[in-house]
Design an enzyme around this catalytic site. Structure first.
Site, short mmCIF file in Angstrom:
data_model
loop_
_atom_site.label_atom_id
_atom_site.label_comp_id
_atom_site.label_asym_id
_atom_site.label_seq_id
_atom_site.Cartn_x
_atom_site.Cartn_y
_atom_site.Cartn_z
N HIS A 122 0.87 -1.17 0.00
CA HIS A 122 0.00 0.00 0.00
C HIS A 122 0.91 1.23 0.00
O HIS A 122 2.03 1.18 0.53
CB HIS A 122 -0.83 -0.06 1.29
CG HIS A 122 -1.92 0.96 1.39
ND1 HIS A 122 -1.69 2.25 1.82
CD2 HIS A 122 -3.25 0.87 1.15
CE1 HIS A 122 -2.84 2.90 1.85
NE2 HIS A 122 -3.80 2.10 1.43
N ASP A 199 2.85 -4.64 8.15
CA ASP A 199 1.64 -3.83 8.03
C ASP A 199 0.46 -4.80 8.12
O ASP A 199 0.18 -5.53 7.17
CB ASP A 199 1.69 -3.10 6.68
CG ASP A 199 0.36 -2.48 6.30
OD1 ASP A 199 -0.63 -2.67 7.03
OD2 ASP A 199 0.31 -1.83 5.24
N GLN A 202 -4.67 -5.31 6.84
CA GLN A 202 -5.64 -6.25 6.25
C GLN A 202 -5.56 -7.63 6.89
O GLN A 202 -6.21 -8.57 6.44
CB GLN A 202 -5.37 -6.40 4.74
CG GLN A 202 -5.52 -5.11 3.96
CD GLN A 202 -6.97 -4.61 3.91
OE1 GLN A 202 -7.91 -5.35 4.16
NE2 GLN A 202 -7.12 -3.34 3.57
N LYS A 225 -10.56 -0.72 10.38
CA LYS A 225 -10.69 -1.89 9.51
C LYS A 225 -11.05 -3.14 10.32
O LYS A 225 -11.21 -4.22 9.77
CB LYS A 225 -9.38 -2.13 8.75
CG LYS A 225 -9.11 -1.04 7.69
CD LYS A 225 -7.87 -1.36 6.90
CE LYS A 225 -7.32 -0.17 6.17
NZ LYS A 225 -8.04 0.19 4.95
N CYS A 363 -4.68 2.43 -3.76
CA CYS A 363 -3.47 2.95 -3.09
C CYS A 363 -2.30 2.00 -3.27
O CYS A 363 -1.50 1.81 -2.34
CB CYS A 363 -3.69 3.22 -1.61
SG CYS A 363 -4.88 4.51 -1.31
N1 PMP Z 1 -1.88 -0.80 4.60
C1 PMP Z 1 -2.81 -1.55 4.01
C2 PMP Z 1 -2.44 -2.94 3.55
C3 PMP Z 1 -4.10 -1.06 3.83
O1 PMP Z 1 -5.02 -1.81 3.23
C4 PMP Z 1 -4.41 0.25 4.27
C5 PMP Z 1 -5.78 0.85 4.09
N2 PMP Z 1 -6.36 0.64 2.83
C6 PMP Z 1 -3.41 1.00 4.89
C7 PMP Z 1 -2.16 0.44 5.03
C8 PMP Z 1 -3.65 2.38 5.40
O2 PMP Z 1 -4.50 2.36 6.48
P1 PMP Z 1 -5.03 3.72 7.12
O3 PMP Z 1 -5.53 4.55 5.99
O4 PMP Z 1 -6.10 3.28 8.05
O5 PMP Z 1 -3.87 4.35 7.82
#
Ligand code: PMP
Length: 404
Positions: A122, A199, A202, A225, A363
């Site tokens: 991401h 990270d 997910q 999430k 993203c």
């Molecule tokens: N890492 C991953 C794998 C994600 O899916 C996301 C959110 N789509 C993020 C980071 C970012 O999370 P946040 O916007 O809640 O900081």
């Protein structure tokens, strides 16, 4: 134990209609819906518990402090961290990665040093490192992926050099759904004395995470999430690492004493929590984790795997279907394209049918480049979705396909 009708009643929004159609919410990878108990916790917090924490001698302040610190313990237990000092509340995954990128590179990296990431990251696990790369002249090394959407593990092992300082990877891909072999990734890095950040944005809503068992050095996730509120997230770090890292932001809470000559920073975890923390958010996040615990992460995982299998089989029956991410180890995210239909067109028409899916690059633009596409449609499932909803999705896609 896992009674879906009862569970769905916990999430009032699932009863909403969109354009006079029952809502079919399949955008859980972006954010999950909130059970009543989480929303009530927020309301209760502001109605009965609101006072700034840590600095107050009065009753309400002490109660709010206790609730915030209790929430920290709930997260500690949830991740099986060794100590609650290892749990830092952040605004989310993004802020947690920025914190590590900034503090870790300040303390441990110099020009020419390297961070290993992967092609499926991401943006929040790419851009913070690029910002540090520009500041400190450090380099990103990227693990490529196979055609099925797995990490190329041989290349990973070959990417290490004497300049490697950190490995920073997604536990689960938000596009491909791949559950990365994090145990092996960590073992390989540790053999070379290199720490690993995962990270878990997910991962935590779908699989059991035990940071001690994994022996991971840093683990981050977002509350929103995993059925919790927005604006709160978690950085887990081994105490031995967090102790050595400099603060990320300065201000109240993170200090032991301040004078114009010298400031002494506070102990863990407060060293990394400058300013008034989101103590209502932390208690609501703890409520969300308790909700997940009550259902049982194993039951959730089994149910969601059933949904994933069912959805994959049904989707594959559709003419022109291409699914991106076919790892043998997948979480409940399905990215797809149908024939030449643009992902936006598919998403917009599905929306008119009451079906919420995400479209675009998710993203993860570098991953889109690697796949040779601009974007996908993504359906991502949560514990409250049903096979009936998947049937509605299939009918919707079929309808769109016939229109084009
Ligand atoms: N890492 C991953 C794998 C994600 O899916 C996301 C959110 N789509 C993020 C980071 C970012 O999370 P946040 O916007 O809640 O900081």
């Amino acid at each position: 134990m896992f009674d879906i009708d009862t569970i769905r009643k916990d999430f009032p929004i699932l009863g909403e209609t969109i354009y006079n159609k029952p809502l079919v919410y399949l955008d859980n990878g972006a954010t999950t819906q909130k059970p009543r108990c989480v929303v009530e916790k927020i309301e209760q917090g502001y109605y009965t518990l609101n006072a700034n924490i840590h600095r107050g001698v009065h009753y309400l302040s002490q109660k709010a402090t206790e609730a915030h610190e209790e929430a920290r313990k709930t997260v500690q237990t949830f991740l099986n961290a060794h100590s609650s000092n290892e749990i830092i509340f952040t605004r989310g995954t993004t802020e947690a990665i920025n914190l590590i990128a900034s503090s870790f590179s300040d303390e441990f990296m110099e020009a020419g040093d390297e961070v290993i990431v992967s092609a499926m990251e991401h943006h929040s696990n790419i851009v913070p490192w690029q910002i540090q790369a520009a500041r400190k002249n450090i380099a990103l090394k990227v693990i490529p992926i196979t055609s099925k959407g797995d990490l190329c593990m041989d290349t990973y092992k070959a990417l290490f050099s004497e300049r490697t300082k950190l490995v920073s990877l997604a536990h689960v891909s938000n596009v491909l759904g791949t559950v990365n072999p994090v145990r092996e990734i960590i073992e390989e890095a540790h053999k070379r004395g290199i720490p690993v950040l995962l990270d878990g944005a997910q991962a935590v809503p779908h699989i059991k995470v035990d940071v001690q068992d994994l022996d991971v050095d840093f683990y981050v996730f977002s509350g929103h999430k995993i059925y919790g509120p927005t604006g709160i997230g978690v950085l887990y770090g081994k105490e031995e690492w967090l102790d050595k890292l400099p603060p990320y932001q300065g201000g109240g809470e993170m200090i032991a004493s301040v004078s114009f000559e010298k400031t002494v920073f506070n102990e863990l975890p407060f060293k990394f929590e400058a300013g008034t923390p989101d103590y209502i958010g932390s208690t609501a996040l703890a409520e969300a984790l308790n909700y997940v615990n009550r259902l049982g992460i194993t039951h959730i995982a089994n149910y969601e795997n059933e949904l994933l299998e069912y959805a994959t089989t049904r989707l594959m029956e559709i003419e022109g279907m291409r699914i991106f991410g076919e790892s043998d180890h997948k979480s409940c995210v399905i990215s797809f394209l149908v024939g030449n239909i643009h992902h936006y067109d598919m998403g917009m028409i599905l929306d008119r049918l009451g079906i919420a899916v995400r479209t675009g690059h998710h993203c993860a633009e570098p991953l889109m480049h690697a796949l040779g596409i601009e974007g996908t449609v993504r359906a991502s499932f949560a514990l409250y979705n049903t096979k009936n909803e998947i049937n509605t999705l299939i009918e919707g896609i079929d309808r769109v396909r016939k229109m084009f």
